[in-house]
Design an enzyme around this catalytic site. Structure first.
Site, mmCIF file in Angstrom:
data_model
loop_
_atom_site.group_PDB
_atom_site.id
_atom_site.type_symbol
_atom_site.label_atom_id
_atom_site.label_comp_id
_atom_site.label_asym_id
_atom_site.label_seq_id
_atom_site.Cartn_x
_atom_site.Cartn_y
_atom_site.Cartn_z
ATOM 1 N N ASP A 110 -5.309 2.750 -2.055
ATOM 2 C CA ASP A 110 -6.164 3.368 -1.034
ATOM 3 C C ASP A 110 -6.575 4.740 -1.565
ATOM 4 O OD1 ASP A 110 -6.797 5.151 1.259
ATOM 5 O OD2 ASP A 110 -6.346 3.383 2.466
ATOM 6 N N HIS A 153 -5.093 8.016 0.241
ATOM 7 C CA HIS A 153 -3.700 8.352 -0.062
ATOM 8 C C HIS A 153 -3.551 8.800 -1.510
ATOM 9 C CE1 HIS A 153 -2.475 6.929 3.841
ATOM 10 N NE2 HIS A 153 -3.043 5.759 3.613
ATOM 11 N N GLU A 166 0.821 -1.207 0.000
ATOM 12 C CA GLU A 166 0.000 0.000 0.000
ATOM 13 C C GLU A 166 0.859 1.263 0.000
ATOM 14 O OE1 GLU A 166 -3.436 2.270 2.675
ATOM 15 O OE2 GLU A 166 -2.649 0.328 3.318
ATOM 16 N N GLU A 188 -11.880 1.386 4.727
ATOM 17 C CA GLU A 188 -10.938 1.683 5.810
ATOM 18 C C GLU A 188 -11.047 3.189 6.046
ATOM 19 O OE1 GLU A 188 -6.337 0.940 7.053
ATOM 20 O OE2 GLU A 188 -6.712 1.890 5.133
ATOM 21 N N ARG A 203 -10.774 11.217 4.930
ATOM 22 C CA ARG A 203 -10.625 9.949 5.650
ATOM 23 C C ARG A 203 -11.933 9.445 6.254
ATOM 24 N NH1 ARG A 203 -8.037 5.572 4.386
ATOM 25 N NH2 ARG A 203 -6.032 5.269 5.398
#
Length: 268
Positions: free
Chosen positions: A184, A187, A151, A245, A216
């Protein structure tokens, strides 16, 4: 093309047991639960619990590593410990019929954007450490029949692997099908000039995807262009998972319940 499968990380779901969390997840429209693997070999200690959940029908395709140090650590002993823990976690995933484990090279170890700005290891030394770790872990994953997902993190959380092109370059050099990129959206929103273009450019190396919005929080709570991001994955032929997540804003139960419908609304 079939809809993409959605999962929520276990800590987001209400319930005391994986079975209770799975009951909620199914009712909310999820297809699986992404596990979290803490350090200290605690994930291995959960194997009886995980096998019981599997027997009860809980779908657990992947695990996200949640340790204090990772395979890119500066300290040799910490690096060796992280690799051994990762091997253990990959083995556990194999034992419960999962796909694999997602991990960054490091987290919170160093950032070139914060003092003292220059890490104690050169870029070439970083690369040697990362290639050695990815090779060892990738060979273990191959033997176990699972995949290691690397990741890329944003520049404030890791100084070594921030963009898909960097992860793809390492994976090409390692040359193992058992090592892939775990993208992700959070990011990527920080690091990629064009997230959709990055997905299309490196699609052959992408094996897993985690989702959260630009802030987030849960998808739909920020400004990320989900139509473009999901559209790029589907255009690239991605048939893997979208695992939530994220943090949750608003009522946490309603927030986590909303994620599958939000992702479907944007084309998942």
């Amino acid at each position: 093309m079939k809809p993409l499968k959605t999962a929520a990380q276990e800590q987001l779901l209400p319930g005391e047991t994986l079975q209770e969390k799975w009951e909620f997840a199914q009712a909310a429209g999820y297809d699986g639960i992404e596990l979290r693997a803490k350090g200290g070999f605690r994930f291995r200690e959960r194997l009886p619990e995980l096998k019981k959940a599997l027997a009860d029908g809980v779908v657990m395709p992947t695990v996200c590593v949640d340790m204090l140090h990772f395979f890119g650590a500066f300290d040799t002993e910490l690096r060796r410990d992280a690799i051994e823990q990762m091997k253990s976690q990959l083995t556990v995933m194999a034992e419960i019929g999962g796909l694999g484990a997602q991990t960054p090279a490091s987290y919170g170890m160093f950032s070139r954007r914060l003092p003292p700005f220059e890490p104690p290891r050169s870029e070439e030394e970083d690369r040697e450490v990362l290639l050695a770790g990815l090779t060892e872990l990738g060979e273990h994953a191959r033997r176990e029949g699972v995949t290691l997902y690397l990741e890329p993190l944003n520049r404030y959380e890791d100084h070594m692997v921030n963009r898909l092109e960097q992860a793809a370059g390492l994976i090409r050099t390692v040359g193992l099908d058992s090592v892939r990129i775990g993208i992700d959206s959070y990011h990527m929103n920080i690091e990629e000039a064009d997230p959709a273009a990055a997905i299309l450019a490196h699609a052959q190396w992408i094996g897993h995807a985690q989702v959260s919005d630009s802030n987030r929080f849960q998808p739909g709570a920020g400004h990320l262009d989900w139509q473009s991001w999901i559209g790029a994955l589907k255009a690239a032929g991605y048939e893997g998972w979208l695992a939530a997540e994220c943090r949750l804003t608003g009522d946490p139960v309603e927030a986590v319940r909303s994620i599958p419908a939000t992702l479907r609304r944007y084309g998942a």
